[in-house]
Design a protein around this motif. Structure first.
Motif, PDB file in Angstrom:
ATOM      1  N   ASN A 165       0.846  -1.188   0.000  1.00  0.00           N
ATOM      2  CA  ASN A 165       0.000   0.000   0.000  1.00  0.00           C
ATOM      3  C   ASN A 165       0.884   1.242   0.000  1.00  0.00           C
ATOM      4  O   ASN A 165       2.114   1.143  -0.006  1.00  0.00           O
ATOM      5  N   THR A 166       0.250   2.407   0.026  1.00  0.00           N
ATOM      6  CA  THR A 166       0.996   3.662  -0.099  1.00  0.00           C
ATOM      7  C   THR A 166       1.921   3.896   1.085  1.00  0.00           C
ATOM      8  O   THR A 166       3.047   4.389   0.930  1.00  0.00           O
ATOM      9  N   TYR A 167       1.446   3.581   2.268  1.00  0.00           N
ATOM     10  CA  TYR A 167       2.284   3.765   3.456  1.00  0.00           C
ATOM     11  C   TYR A 167       3.554   2.932   3.358  1.00  0.00           C
ATOM     12  O   TYR A 167       4.659   3.419   3.638  1.00  0.00           O
ATOM     13  N   LEU A 187       8.705  12.588  -6.828  1.00  0.00           N
ATOM     14  CA  LEU A 187       7.739  11.537  -6.504  1.00  0.00           C
ATOM     15  C   LEU A 187       6.648  11.534  -7.565  1.00  0.00           C
ATOM     16  O   LEU A 187       5.876  12.493  -7.677  1.00  0.00           O
ATOM     17  N   ILE A 188       6.580  10.453  -8.352  1.00  0.00           N
ATOM     18  CA  ILE A 188       5.603  10.340  -9.425  1.00  0.00           C
ATOM     19  C   ILE A 188       4.466   9.426  -8.999  1.00  0.00           C
ATOM     20  O   ILE A 188       4.689   8.289  -8.581  1.00  0.00           O
ATOM     21  N   THR A 189       3.263   9.939  -9.108  1.00  0.00           N
ATOM     22  CA  THR A 189       2.067   9.118  -8.962  1.00  0.00           C
ATOM     23  C   THR A 189       0.904   9.875  -9.583  1.00  0.00           C
ATOM     24  O   THR A 189       1.073  11.012 -10.044  1.00  0.00           O
ATOM     25  N   SER A 190      -0.265   9.266  -9.614  1.00  0.00           N
ATOM     26  CA  SER A 190      -1.433   9.928 -10.182  1.00  0.00           C
ATOM     27  C   SER A 190      -1.783  11.164  -9.363  1.00  0.00           C
ATOM     28  O   SER A 190      -1.644  11.168  -8.130  1.00  0.00           O
ATOM     29  N   SER A 197       0.003  10.262  -0.897  1.00  0.00           N
ATOM     30  CA  SER A 197       1.374   9.814  -1.082  1.00  0.00           C
ATOM     31  C   SER A 197       2.375  10.755  -0.418  1.00  0.00           C
ATOM     32  O   SER A 197       3.278  10.311   0.309  1.00  0.00           O
ATOM     33  N   VAL A 198       2.219  12.048  -0.657  1.00  0.00           N
ATOM     34  CA  VAL A 198       3.122  13.022  -0.036  1.00  0.00           C
ATOM     35  C   VAL A 198       3.025  12.938   1.479  1.00  0.00           C
ATOM     36  O   VAL A 198       4.034  13.004   2.195  1.00  0.00           O
ATOM     37  N   ARG A 253      -0.886   7.646   9.617  1.00  0.00           N
ATOM     38  CA  ARG A 253       0.070   7.306   8.574  1.00  0.00           C
ATOM     39  C   ARG A 253       0.423   8.486   7.666  1.00  0.00           C
ATOM     40  O   ARG A 253       1.309   8.367   6.828  1.00  0.00           O
ATOM     41  N   VAL A 254      -0.275   9.576   7.807  1.00  0.00           N
ATOM     42  CA  VAL A 254       0.039  10.780   7.045  1.00  0.00           C
ATOM     43  C   VAL A 254       0.158  11.956   8.006  1.00  0.00           C
ATOM     44  O   VAL A 254      -0.357  11.897   9.125  1.00  0.00           O
TER      45      VAL A 254
END
Length: 254
Positions: A165-167, A187-190, A197-198, A253-254
């Motif tokens: 997962n993202t974490y 950092l590449i993602t949608s 993600s950030v 987690r963020v």
């Protein structure tokens, strides 16, 4: 355990599942509670009408996609580039023997383009298995042939293959990269996935430069488009991301 629970919860909360549940309850109550049954069917009908007429899917994605503008490097050196998995179907790729990408393929094509533009940069792709039924088939393993076909030597790339997962993308990538203070990592993602993600990378103690790709809402935000399939797909993507963002905040987690 939290990974399995998250998969089960989302299987119930996805818009398609909720619509099925509402219709199933309406059918079960059509004799004992006809008024309630009609009300539930009316709700389902209104939902389908909204998919047909309104840009409800775009409305769900737009606030997420607008969080981060397109990256402006302004001449800064690029020390490393990270791309998050989710653009390749590893099981289909393994079965067919050819790379099978999905709607997020721009993550990978942008990664290759930036790798060519910055030949000195370190490269990481982070993607294990997001399928609890097939933990042995991992995206980072299956993407190597695609990179080679696009002219990017797999020898240049660090393949992080354990994240689910993202974490875990953030935690495991940092362990491999060991970034130094002052380095510039893209950092590449949608675009719709960038906010979470950030947040995960910052929680892991790694400040990156967001490089959003795969925008979806901007060409599908008109009334009366009569494209319920596209709106439903965007609504499902957006709803999943909002649920993920809220749950990650609750879990710290963020």
């Amino acid at each position: 355990m939290s990974f399995i629970i998250s998969k089960l919860v989302w299987a119930i909360l996805t818009p398609g599942s909720l619509l099925f549940i509402v219709v199933a309850i309406a059918w079960a109550l059509h004799r004992r509670r006809p008024a309630l049954s009609r009300g539930l069917l009316a709700m389902a009908t209104l939902f389908l009408a909204a998919l047909l007429i309104t840009p409800i899917g775009a409305w769900t994605l737009r606030p997420l996609e607008a969080q981060f503008p397109a990256a402006q490097l302004d001449g800064r050196p690029v020390d490393g580039i990270i791309v998050l998995g989710g653009a390749l179907d590893p099981e289909a790729t393994q079965r067919t023997g050819v790379p099978v990408t999905n709607d997020a393929a721009e993550r990978l094509t942008t990664f290759v383009a930036l790798a060519r533009a910055h030949p000195q940069a370190r490269l990481i792709i982070s993607g294990g298995s997001g399928n609890p039924l097939r933990p042995d088939i991992r995206e980072a393993d299956e993407v190597k042939a695609l990179f080679a076909s696009l002219g990017l030597s797999p020898d240049r790339v660090i393949f992080e293959r354990n994240s689910r997962n993202t974490y875990e993308n953030a935690v495991y990538s940092k362990e491999l990269a060991k970034p130094q203070a002052g380095q510039n990592w893209l950092l590449i993602t949608s675009a719709w996935h960038m906010r979470r993600s950030v947040g995960c990378f910052e929680k892991a103690g790694w400040t990156t430069i967001p490089y959003p790709v795969d925008y979806r809402s901007y060409s599908n935000d008109h009334w009366g488009m009569f494209s319920p399939d596209q709106q439903f797909d965007m609504l499902t993507t957006g709803a999943k991301e909002w649920v993920g963002l809220v749950s990650y905040r609750l879990m710290g987690r963020v």
